[in-house]
Design a protein around this motif. Structure first.
Motif, PDB file in Angstrom:
ATOM      1  N   MET A   1       7.613 -37.661   4.182  1.00  0.00           N
ATOM      2  CA  MET A   1       8.036 -37.963   5.623  1.00  0.00           C
ATOM      3  C   MET A   1       8.859 -36.350   5.954  1.00  0.00           C
ATOM      4  N   GLY A   2       8.584 -36.311   7.357  1.00  0.00           N
ATOM      5  CA  GLY A   2       9.600 -35.158   7.721  1.00  0.00           C
ATOM      6  C   GLY A   2       9.826 -35.207   9.515  1.00  0.00           C
ATOM      7  N   TRP A   3      10.414 -34.445  10.050  1.00  0.00           N
ATOM      8  CA  TRP A   3      10.278 -34.308  11.423  1.00  0.00           C
ATOM      9  C   TRP A   3       9.034 -33.859  12.015  1.00  0.00           C
ATOM     10  N   SER A   4       8.921 -34.506  13.272  1.00  0.00           N
ATOM     11  CA  SER A   4       7.898 -33.911  14.243  1.00  0.00           C
ATOM     12  C   SER A   4       8.591 -33.626  15.417  1.00  0.00           C
ATOM     13  N   ILE A   5       8.461 -32.459  15.958  1.00  0.00           N
ATOM     14  CA  ILE A   5       9.506 -31.892  17.301  1.00  0.00           C
ATOM     15  C   ILE A   5       8.755 -31.575  18.214  1.00  0.00           C
ATOM     16  N   SER A   6       8.786 -32.125  19.349  1.00  0.00           N
ATOM     17  CA  SER A   6       8.118 -32.055  20.560  1.00  0.00           C
ATOM     18  C   SER A   6       7.969 -30.510  21.189  1.00  0.00           C
ATOM     19  N   HIS A   7       7.194 -30.267  22.133  1.00  0.00           N
ATOM     20  CA  HIS A   7       6.950 -29.146  22.735  1.00  0.00           C
ATOM     21  C   HIS A   7       6.544 -27.836  21.721  1.00  0.00           C
ATOM     22  N   GLY A   8       5.868 -28.316  20.606  1.00  0.00           N
ATOM     23  CA  GLY A   8       5.340 -27.169  19.628  1.00  0.00           C
ATOM     24  C   GLY A   8       6.342 -26.874  18.830  1.00  0.00           C
ATOM     25  N   GLY A   9       7.501 -27.817  18.635  1.00  0.00           N
ATOM     26  CA  GLY A   9       8.255 -27.444  17.296  1.00  0.00           C
ATOM     27  C   GLY A   9       7.989 -27.595  16.169  1.00  0.00           C
ATOM     28  N   THR A  10       6.983 -28.438  15.764  1.00  0.00           N
ATOM     29  CA  THR A  10       6.312 -28.533  14.551  1.00  0.00           C
ATOM     30  C   THR A  10       4.977 -28.461  14.779  1.00  0.00           C
ATOM     31  N   ARG A  11       4.008 -27.530  14.059  1.00  0.00           N
ATOM     32  CA  ARG A  11       2.567 -27.662  13.982  1.00  0.00           C
ATOM     33  C   ARG A  11       2.276 -28.713  12.933  1.00  0.00           C
ATOM     34  N   HIS A  12       3.079 -28.482  11.911  1.00  0.00           N
ATOM     35  CA  HIS A  12       2.956 -29.319  10.845  1.00  0.00           C
ATOM     36  C   HIS A  12       4.313 -29.889  10.675  1.00  0.00           C
ATOM     37  N   GLY A  13       4.662 -31.205  10.206  1.00  0.00           N
ATOM     38  CA  GLY A  13       5.973 -31.881  10.091  1.00  0.00           C
ATOM     39  C   GLY A  13       6.604 -31.003   9.092  1.00  0.00           C
ATOM     40  N   TYR A  14       8.006 -30.895   9.556  1.00  0.00           N
ATOM     41  CA  TYR A  14       9.110 -30.231   8.614  1.00  0.00           C
ATOM     42  C   TYR A  14       9.632 -31.251   7.771  1.00  0.00           C
ATOM     43  N   SER A  15      10.100 -30.883   6.533  1.00  0.00           N
ATOM     44  CA  SER A  15      10.599 -32.165   5.871  1.00  0.00           C
ATOM     45  C   SER A  15      11.930 -32.198   6.482  1.00  0.00           C
ATOM     46  N   SER A  18      14.288 -29.522   4.745  1.00  0.00           N
ATOM     47  CA  SER A  18      14.190 -28.200   5.176  1.00  0.00           C
ATOM     48  C   SER A  18      14.811 -27.851   6.245  1.00  0.00           C
ATOM     49  N   VAL A  19      14.424 -29.034   7.386  1.00  0.00           N
ATOM     50  CA  VAL A  19      15.454 -28.757   8.601  1.00  0.00           C
ATOM     51  C   VAL A  19      16.956 -28.876   8.375  1.00  0.00           C
ATOM     52  N   ALA A  20      17.369 -29.470   7.248  1.00  0.00           N
ATOM     53  CA  ALA A  20      18.748 -29.542   7.128  1.00  0.00           C
ATOM     54  C   ALA A  20      19.256 -27.961   6.692  1.00  0.00           C
ATOM     55  N   GLU A  21      18.435 -27.664   5.902  1.00  0.00           N
ATOM     56  CA  GLU A  21      18.612 -26.406   5.152  1.00  0.00           C
ATOM     57  C   GLU A  21      18.743 -25.497   6.266  1.00  0.00           C
ATOM     58  N   LEU A  22      17.848 -25.304   7.203  1.00  0.00           N
ATOM     59  CA  LEU A  22      17.824 -24.265   8.192  1.00  0.00           C
ATOM     60  C   LEU A  22      19.002 -24.586   9.216  1.00  0.00           C
ATOM     61  N   LEU A  23      19.359 -25.712   9.468  1.00  0.00           N
ATOM     62  CA  LEU A  23      20.632 -25.966  10.162  1.00  0.00           C
ATOM     63  C   LEU A  23      21.672 -25.360   9.387  1.00  0.00           C
ATOM     64  N   ASP A  24      21.949 -25.643   8.228  1.00  0.00           N
ATOM     65  CA  ASP A  24      23.008 -24.963   7.299  1.00  0.00           C
ATOM     66  C   ASP A  24      23.184 -23.512   7.326  1.00  0.00           C
ATOM     67  N   GLY A  93      12.189 -29.315  32.666  1.00  0.00           N
ATOM     68  CA  GLY A  93      13.241 -29.861  33.789  1.00  0.00           C
ATOM     69  C   GLY A  93      13.138 -31.274  33.686  1.00  0.00           C
ATOM     70  N   ASN A  94      12.370 -32.058  33.250  1.00  0.00           N
ATOM     71  CA  ASN A  94      12.481 -33.377  33.299  1.00  0.00           C
ATOM     72  C   ASN A  94      12.382 -34.173  31.805  1.00  0.00           C
ATOM     73  N   GLU A  95      11.694 -33.313  31.072  1.00  0.00           N
ATOM     74  CA  GLU A  95      11.052 -33.983  29.853  1.00  0.00           C
ATOM     75  C   GLU A  95      12.154 -33.600  28.711  1.00  0.00           C
ATOM     76  N   PRO A  96      12.592 -34.801  27.880  1.00  0.00           N
ATOM     77  CA  PRO A  96      13.460 -34.759  26.984  1.00  0.00           C
ATOM     78  C   PRO A  96      12.805 -33.783  25.567  1.00  0.00           C
ATOM     79  N   TRP A  97      13.639 -33.091  24.692  1.00  0.00           N
ATOM     80  CA  TRP A  97      13.051 -32.452  23.621  1.00  0.00           C
ATOM     81  C   TRP A  97      13.065 -33.655  22.656  1.00  0.00           C
ATOM     82  N   VAL A  98      11.882 -34.136  21.920  1.00  0.00           N
ATOM     83  CA  VAL A  98      11.902 -35.193  21.227  1.00  0.00           C
ATOM     84  C   VAL A  98      11.907 -34.844  19.609  1.00  0.00           C
ATOM     85  N   TRP A  99      12.748 -35.358  18.759  1.00  0.00           N
ATOM     86  CA  TRP A  99      12.457 -35.361  17.419  1.00  0.00           C
ATOM     87  C   TRP A  99      12.442 -36.837  16.858  1.00  0.00           C
ATOM     88  N   SER A 100      11.094 -36.896  16.222  1.00  0.00           N
ATOM     89  CA  SER A 100      10.857 -37.987  15.644  1.00  0.00           C
ATOM     90  C   SER A 100      10.085 -37.945  14.086  1.00  0.00           C
TER      91      SER A 100
END
Length: 100
Positions: A1-15, A18-24, A93-100
């Motif tokens: 499992m991993g993150w799916s990020i809207s607006h092209g944030g993930t072409r493949h899900g990031y675990s 890996s997102v936690a490591e990137l944020l760190d 302007g009116n669409e949220p950036w969605v992480w799921s």
């Protein structure tokens, strides 16, 4: 499992890890104000879906792109992809950036 990020944030899900490591890594290279913004907006370790309003997505995108040049190449590419997706969401302007 991993993150799916809207607006092209993930072409493949990031675990989640890996997102936690990137944020760190980003927080290591960010100013204290940038770290605080990230903590308030997207630093979510639970894996629960969330959405970010456009103005906040703009702030996160700016931070990711600002710090990307100071990261190793693989992490820089990931930071840029996520950062650009945040800016695309913000420019809508009116669409949220969605992480799921």
């Amino acid at each position: 499992m991993g993150w799916s990020i809207s607006h092209g944030g993930t072409r493949h899900g990031y675990s989640y890890n890996s997102v936690a490591e990137l944020l760190d890594l980003i927080k290591e290279h960010a100013s204290w104000r940038q770290r605080l913004k990230l903590k308030l907006i997207i630093d979510r370790r639970s894996g629960d879906p969330f959405s970010v309003p456009p103005a906040e997505a703009q702030a996160v995108g700016d931070i990711f792109l600002d710090v990307a040049d100071r990261l190793p190449a693989e992490w820089s590419r990931m930071a840029r992809q996520i950062g650009h997706s945040a800016l695309r969401a913000a420019s809508s302007g009116n669409e949220p950036w969605v992480w799921s």
